[in-house]
Motif scaffolding. Structure first.
Motif, mmCIF file in Angstrom:
data_model
loop_
_atom_site.group_PDB
_atom_site.id
_atom_site.type_symbol
_atom_site.label_atom_id
_atom_site.label_comp_id
_atom_site.label_asym_id
_atom_site.label_seq_id
_atom_site.Cartn_x
_atom_site.Cartn_y
_atom_site.Cartn_z
ATOM 1 N N TRP A 294 41.227 -66.937 22.055
ATOM 2 C CA TRP A 294 40.939 -65.505 22.013
ATOM 3 C C TRP A 294 41.313 -64.908 20.662
ATOM 4 O O TRP A 294 40.669 -63.970 20.177
ATOM 5 C CB TRP A 294 41.685 -64.774 23.129
ATOM 6 C CG TRP A 294 40.987 -64.790 24.446
ATOM 7 C CD1 TRP A 294 41.363 -65.453 25.576
ATOM 8 C CD2 TRP A 294 39.775 -64.102 24.786
ATOM 9 N NE1 TRP A 294 40.455 -65.228 26.594
ATOM 10 C CE2 TRP A 294 39.479 -64.400 26.131
ATOM 11 C CE3 TRP A 294 38.912 -63.260 24.076
ATOM 12 C CZ2 TRP A 294 38.360 -63.888 26.780
ATOM 13 C CZ3 TRP A 294 37.788 -62.742 24.718
ATOM 14 C CH2 TRP A 294 37.517 -63.064 26.051
ATOM 15 N N GLU A 295 42.387 -65.429 20.051
ATOM 16 C CA GLU A 295 42.774 -64.941 18.725
ATOM 17 C C GLU A 295 41.642 -65.176 17.723
ATOM 18 O O GLU A 295 41.351 -64.307 16.882
ATOM 19 C CB GLU A 295 44.048 -65.645 18.260
ATOM 20 C CG GLU A 295 44.573 -65.175 16.924
ATOM 21 C CD GLU A 295 45.207 -63.805 16.951
ATOM 22 O OE1 GLU A 295 45.460 -63.253 15.866
ATOM 23 O OE2 GLU A 295 45.451 -63.270 18.056
ATOM 24 N N ALA A 296 41.002 -66.344 17.802
ATOM 25 C CA ALA A 296 39.888 -66.642 16.908
ATOM 26 C C ALA A 296 38.637 -65.852 17.288
ATOM 27 O O ALA A 296 37.914 -65.336 16.422
ATOM 28 C CB ALA A 296 39.595 -68.139 16.925
ATOM 29 N N VAL A 297 38.368 -65.754 18.578
ATOM 30 C CA VAL A 297 37.158 -65.085 19.060
ATOM 31 C C VAL A 297 37.173 -63.595 18.718
ATOM 32 O O VAL A 297 36.114 -62.976 18.536
ATOM 33 C CB VAL A 297 37.012 -65.307 20.577
ATOM 34 C CG1 VAL A 297 35.906 -64.450 21.165
ATOM 35 C CG2 VAL A 297 36.728 -66.781 20.867
ATOM 36 N N THR A 298 38.360 -62.996 18.608
ATOM 37 C CA THR A 298 38.467 -61.581 18.271
ATOM 38 C C THR A 298 38.761 -61.350 16.786
ATOM 39 O O THR A 298 39.052 -60.228 16.384
ATOM 40 C CB THR A 298 39.580 -60.918 19.113
ATOM 41 O OG1 THR A 298 40.822 -61.620 18.917
ATOM 42 C CG2 THR A 298 39.228 -60.942 20.597
ATOM 43 N N GLU A 299 38.664 -62.401 15.976
ATOM 44 C CA GLU A 299 38.882 -62.290 14.532
ATOM 45 C C GLU A 299 37.517 -62.173 13.842
ATOM 46 O O GLU A 299 36.701 -63.090 13.917
ATOM 47 C CB GLU A 299 39.629 -63.519 14.013
ATOM 48 C CG GLU A 299 39.877 -63.517 12.517
ATOM 49 C CD GLU A 299 40.662 -62.311 12.062
ATOM 50 O OE1 GLU A 299 40.234 -61.680 11.080
ATOM 51 O OE2 GLU A 299 41.701 -61.996 12.691
ATOM 52 N N PRO A 300 37.227 -61.051 13.188
ATOM 53 C CA PRO A 300 35.881 -60.838 12.629
ATOM 54 C C PRO A 300 35.399 -61.946 11.709
ATOM 55 O O PRO A 300 34.211 -62.305 11.730
ATOM 56 C CB PRO A 300 36.033 -59.505 11.884
ATOM 57 C CG PRO A 300 37.108 -58.776 12.623
ATOM 58 C CD PRO A 300 38.074 -59.838 13.046
ATOM 59 N N ARG A 301 36.261 -62.533 10.886
ATOM 60 C CA ARG A 301 35.787 -63.541 9.935
ATOM 61 C C ARG A 301 35.394 -64.840 10.634
ATOM 62 O O ARG A 301 34.620 -65.639 10.098
ATOM 63 C CB ARG A 301 36.849 -63.821 8.872
ATOM 64 C CG ARG A 301 37.933 -64.765 9.291
ATOM 65 C CD ARG A 301 38.834 -65.226 8.163
ATOM 66 N NE ARG A 301 39.707 -66.297 8.611
ATOM 67 C CZ ARG A 301 40.807 -66.114 9.323
ATOM 68 N NH1 ARG A 301 41.189 -64.886 9.645
ATOM 69 N NH2 ARG A 301 41.529 -67.152 9.708
ATOM 70 N N ILE A 302 35.944 -65.088 11.854
ATOM 71 C CA ILE A 302 35.657 -66.336 12.569
ATOM 72 C C ILE A 302 34.469 -66.174 13.518
ATOM 73 O O ILE A 302 33.781 -67.155 13.839
ATOM 74 C CB ILE A 302 36.913 -66.807 13.333
ATOM 75 C CG1 ILE A 302 38.069 -67.045 12.345
ATOM 76 C CG2 ILE A 302 36.643 -68.084 14.119
ATOM 77 C CD1 ILE A 302 39.365 -67.479 13.005
ATOM 78 N N GLN A 303 34.181 -64.975 13.949
ATOM 79 C CA GLN A 303 33.122 -64.767 14.933
ATOM 80 C C GLN A 303 31.767 -65.349 14.516
ATOM 81 O O GLN A 303 31.056 -65.902 15.367
ATOM 82 C CB GLN A 303 32.997 -63.278 15.254
ATOM 83 C CG GLN A 303 34.182 -62.737 16.043
ATOM 84 C CD GLN A 303 34.066 -61.258 16.361
ATOM 85 O OE1 GLN A 303 32.973 -60.714 16.433
ATOM 86 N NE2 GLN A 303 35.205 -60.609 16.545
#
Length: 312
Positions: A118-127
């Motif tokens: 979830w930390e990655a999924v909610t990080e704009p640069r990783i989306q």
């Protein structure tokens, strides 16, 4: 790439990925030109927990997995702060950029793998690196913090019962914050008893035994110690535009279904699937899970097409 890993007659390519300050052990199976899945395991597991699902899907998908830092064959940091969510998200990003640089991945995660994802999924640069996200039994800790605050503010008996019920289901988190005690339990034989406990408590049979169960259990408690208190007491606003498939086992003893009731606020492109079973059951009986993943990935591929992530 190193020599193939043979387990249950299913060969995997093994490779090292440089994460955020640690070397991660990653694995690749399946159809080279198929849609790419990335599997992230939870606690106290390693990538081996996914082998039954890999067997179901490898003929049609290119499948990636890795041992989360401190687990399996990946390096274990010494400092507690190196287990924080932002470092874990950086690891996930590094795996995608190393192993699927030209194709967004369909992320599938369970338990702590889902929490950290979830930390990655909610990080704009990783989306942009993510075609979709299938979350199983692992909420975003920031969402949980907001959920608890909102229900406590209502001061209604029903809302307070929900909070109390989840706190009781999360009793083990308090145990994990006691210095040395969880590690001692694993050293004294919890690793050998773990398959029996899964059968007895969860009714789970057939999950592959982990060759690193003791070290996974001992090191993995750092995930809880590094993240829970600060996330629950100081939750951030964490939203995502990534399409999310939420799989909610209704008999989960640790993560209660109502914990996800507010998720549409944070993930507007959400498909929720309530299913029978407990916390690990969907992994031990992977045919249904494989079907749900196939259905979701097919729909995403048809709706979105395949776009390339930005260059690193």
């Amino acid at each position: 790439m190193n020599a193939p890993l043979h387990r249950r007659e299913l060969p995997a390519q093994r490779c090292h990925v440089q994460g955020d300050g640690v070397r991660l052990q990653a694995y690749v199976w399946g159809k080279a030109d198929g849609p790419t899945l990335l599997l992230v395991h939870g606690y106290p597991d390693s990538h081996e927990i996914w082998l039954p699902l890999v067997s179901e899907l490898a003929a049609d998908y290119r499948i990636l997995a890795y041992d989360v830092r401190g687990h399996g064959a990946s390096q274990a940091p010494r400092r507690l702060r190196d287990y924080r969510l932002e470092r874990l998200a950086n690891d996930l990003e590094a795996v995608i950029r190393a192993l699927s640089p030209q194709q967004p991945v369909h992320l599938v995660a369970h338990d702590w793998g889902s929490i950290q994802s979830w930390e990655a999924v909610t990080e704009p640069r990783i989306q942009p690196l993510l075609a979709s996200y299938t979350s199983i039994s692992g909420p975003c800790l920031d969402h949980v913090g907001h959920w608890m605050r909102q229900r406590i503010s209502l001061r209604s008996p029903g809302a307070l019962r929900q909070v109390l019920g989840q706190l009781l289901s999360s009793w083990y988190i308090a145990l994990f914050h006691i210095p040395l005690l969880p590690e001692l339990c694993w050293r004294l034989g919890l690793d050998r008893a773990w398959p029996w406990l899964l059968r007895r408590v969860e009714g789970v049979h057939g999950l592959p035994p982990s060759s690193t169960q003791r070290s996974d259990g001992m090191r993995g408690v750092q995930l809880y110690r590094a993240n829970f208190i600060r996330s629950l007491f100081s939750p951030r606003a964490r939203s995502t535009r990534v399409p999310v498939q939420l799989i909610v086992p209704l008999a989960d003893r640790f993560v209660r279904p109502q914990l996800f009731d507010d998720l549409p606020h944070w993930a507007p492109s959400l498909t929720r699937r309530d299913v029978r079973g407990g916390h690990w059951r969907v992994l031990a009986e992977p045919k249904a899970l494989a079907g749900w993943i196939r259905e979701h990935v097919t729909r995403m591929e048809e709706d979105q097409g395949v776009s390339k992530p930005p260059a690193g």
